[in-house]
Design an enzyme around this catalytic site. Structure first.
Site, PDB file in Angstrom:
ATOM      1  N   ASP A   1       1.319  -1.298   0.403  1.00  0.00           N
ATOM      2  CA  ASP A   1      -0.211   0.164   0.151  1.00  0.00           C
ATOM      3  C   ASP A   1       0.690   1.126  -0.183  1.00  0.00           C
ATOM      4  O   ASP A   1       0.915   2.324  -0.710  1.00  0.00           O
ATOM      5  CB  ASP A   1      -1.309  -0.192   1.444  1.00  0.00           C
ATOM      6  CG  ASP A   1      -1.694  -1.374   0.625  1.00  0.00           C
ATOM      7  OD1 ASP A   1      -2.344  -1.208   0.105  1.00  0.00           O
ATOM      8  OD2 ASP A   1      -2.765  -1.662   2.362  1.00  0.00           O
TER       9      ASP A   1
ATOM     10  N   ARG B   1       1.275   3.516  17.042  1.00  0.00           N
ATOM     11  CA  ARG B   1       0.180   4.967  16.597  1.00  0.00           C
ATOM     12  C   ARG B   1       0.691   6.755  16.110  1.00  0.00           C
ATOM     13  O   ARG B   1       0.555   7.073  15.760  1.00  0.00           O
ATOM     14  CB  ARG B   1      -0.608   4.839  16.315  1.00  0.00           C
ATOM     15  CG  ARG B   1      -1.436   3.759  14.786  1.00  0.00           C
ATOM     16  CD  ARG B   1      -0.388   3.034  14.232  1.00  0.00           C
ATOM     17  NE  ARG B   1      -0.565   1.796  13.396  1.00  0.00           N
ATOM     18  CZ  ARG B   1      -0.307   1.056  12.998  1.00  0.00           C
ATOM     19  NH1 ARG B   1       1.898   1.126  13.287  1.00  0.00           N
ATOM     20  NH2 ARG B   1      -0.399   0.044  11.826  1.00  0.00           N
TER      21      ARG B   1
ATOM     22  N   ASP C   1      -6.395   2.687  12.388  1.00  0.00           N
ATOM     23  CA  ASP C   1      -5.944   3.167  12.526  1.00  0.00           C
ATOM     24  C   ASP C   1      -6.029   4.311  11.875  1.00  0.00           C
ATOM     25  O   ASP C   1      -5.281   5.880  11.979  1.00  0.00           O
ATOM     26  CB  ASP C   1      -4.419   2.545  11.732  1.00  0.00           C
ATOM     27  CG  ASP C   1      -4.253   1.456  12.892  1.00  0.00           C
ATOM     28  OD1 ASP C   1      -4.197   1.730  14.047  1.00  0.00           O
ATOM     29  OD2 ASP C   1      -3.137  -0.043  11.899  1.00  0.00           O
TER      30      ASP C   1
ATOM     31  N   SER D   1      -3.567 -10.362   7.633  1.00  0.00           N
ATOM     32  CA  SER D   1      -2.796  -9.603   7.689  1.00  0.00           C
ATOM     33  C   SER D   1      -2.111  -8.692   9.133  1.00  0.00           C
ATOM     34  O   SER D   1      -3.081  -9.439  10.325  1.00  0.00           O
ATOM     35  CB  SER D   1      -3.691  -8.242   7.666  1.00  0.00           C
ATOM     36  OG  SER D   1      -3.528  -7.134   8.106  1.00  0.00           O
TER      37      SER D   1
END
Length: 406
Positions: A14, A94, A123, A174
């Site tokens: 990505d 994050r 996220d 994932s």
């Protein structure tokens, strides 16, 4: 003049495709920021991959010490575990990555930051709220929310732009990992009836395959922060890494949880958090002997609020600062050692010692040497203002008749 965009870059599909996409769709000069958060999250070739994909600059930051000191250990002191299951590994990472994005954006004079999050996960909110909370003047772009490409279309797009893509054997899962934990989702895990297969795990063995002999580990804390294992002082990164290996070898730290995402859906999540599981158990046990009953009761409520706040991406808020101030006050005397027994997937507290322990043997014992005043309980009647009224109140009650036995 091209717009400068600082992209949170992992080196995966990505974010690799996002570099040429940002250049083409926003006439952007793309600068990448990669943070190594431990746990295998760093890639040795990430800078080269970013430049090859079209980035003008590529920054790589070793964020492990910052992550432990400013995010992991404060959350451990708080006892923050989302819905009683998730130790918040990804959620804690994050806001730190967002802080690094901000620093690079200010350093490079960029007015835009970008991340590779999709429109369905947590996220995206964590990045967006963290960045907006620190510098609301920065514009945020999330390419994966905009482009609408499938995985196959992303691969074709990247190949047509000569973007270096890591397209080895594709995992059905994932995975996100840092030194505090590993998150696994998607694939066959989307069926909550199905037991997670062993190939989903990487840090822990199954309880059935764990050693037949238990391992005892002593964790030493200073003001709620773990500082030593088995008497050997270690920095936070090394301590977590060492304990993660030990606990994982004994099958400790697997979590299978259906949780409530902040975007409004339920999601089946599988986690591996060996060190987090062990340290939270040890920290709770030490608090149990060093904090008063009232402190423990209120702190349990604060821990839930703290965990919700972190999970929902609200680290950089005034309320979070208030929560941290309360937690820090409670940790002044959370100092001592806890002995853990790791065995067949279980982590059990079997020993507690603290110079500030509120546990007094001569008050707790039932043997000789007992100094507790056994008539002290009579005072409870006076405390609640019932003295002199108890008998009259009992006489006024209509008690049911008891049936006789046959």
């Amino acid at each position: 003049m091209a717009t400068k965009v600082v992209l949170a870059y992992s080196g995966g599909l990505d974010t690799s495709v996002a570099i040429p996409w940002l250049k083409e769709n926003y006439d952007a000069e793309v600068i990448t920021l990669t943070a190594d958060m431990g746990g295998g999250s760093g890639r040795s070739d990430v800078r080269e991959r970013a430049i090859a994909a079209g980035a003008s600059k590529a920054f790589v930051v070793d964020g492990r010490q910052d992550f432990v000191r400013h995010f992991v250990f404060p959350a451990l002191q708080a006892g923050a575990i989302y819905q009683g299951q998730y130790s918040l590994a990804t959620a804690l990472g994050r806001p730190l990555i967002a802080r690094y994005l901000l620093d690079v954006a200010h350093q490079e004079g960029a007015g835009v930051v970008a991340h590779g999050c999709t429109g369905k996960g947590n996220d995206q909110v964590r990045f967006d709220l963290s960045i907006a909370g620190m510098d609301p003047s920065l514009r945020i772009i999330a390419p994966a929310r905009e482009w609408g490409m499938s995985r196959e279309e992303e691969i074709e797009y990247g190949r047509s732009r000569n973007t270096p893509l890591d397209l080895g054997p594709r995992s059905p899962y994932s995975v996100d990992e840092n030194l505090w934990g590993r998150s696994i989702e998607a694939g066959d895990l989307e069926d909550p009836w199905m037991e997670p297969p062993e190939e989903a795990y990487a840090w822990t063995v199954s309880a059935e395959n764990a050693p037949d002999t238990p391992l005892y580990v002593e964790v030493t804390f200073s003001e709620g922060i773990p500082v030593a294992l088995d008497g050997e002082e270690m920095n936070g990164v090394d301590l977590i890494g060492h304990l993660s290996r030990l606990a994982g070898e004994h099958g400790v730290g697997r979590v299978d949880h259906v949780e409530d995402r902040l975007v409004g859906i339920k999601s089946r999540e599988v986690y591996e958090a060996p060190a987090a599981t062990a340290l939270h158990a040890a920290h709770r046990a030490l608090e149990a002997v060093t904090l008063s009953k009232d402190q423990l009761r209120l702190k349990e409520r604060i821990a839930q609020e703290y965990a919700e706040h972190v999970y929902n991406g609200l680290w950089f808020t005034a309320l979070h600062q208030d929560l941290e101030a309360f937690v820090a006050s409670t940790q002044r005397y959370v100092t001592g050692s806890i002995r853990l027994k790791l065995f067949k997937g279980r982590c059990v507290v079997v020993g507690r010692s603290s110079p500030y322990s509120l546990y007094l043997h001569d008050l707790a014992t039932y043997d000789t040497g007992d100094r507790f005043d056994h008539r002290a309980s009579e005072g409870f009647i006076h405390i609640f203002g019932l003295a002199g009224r108890t008998q009259a109140r009992v006489q006024s009650l209509e008690l049911p008749e008891l049936g006789g036995g046959s």
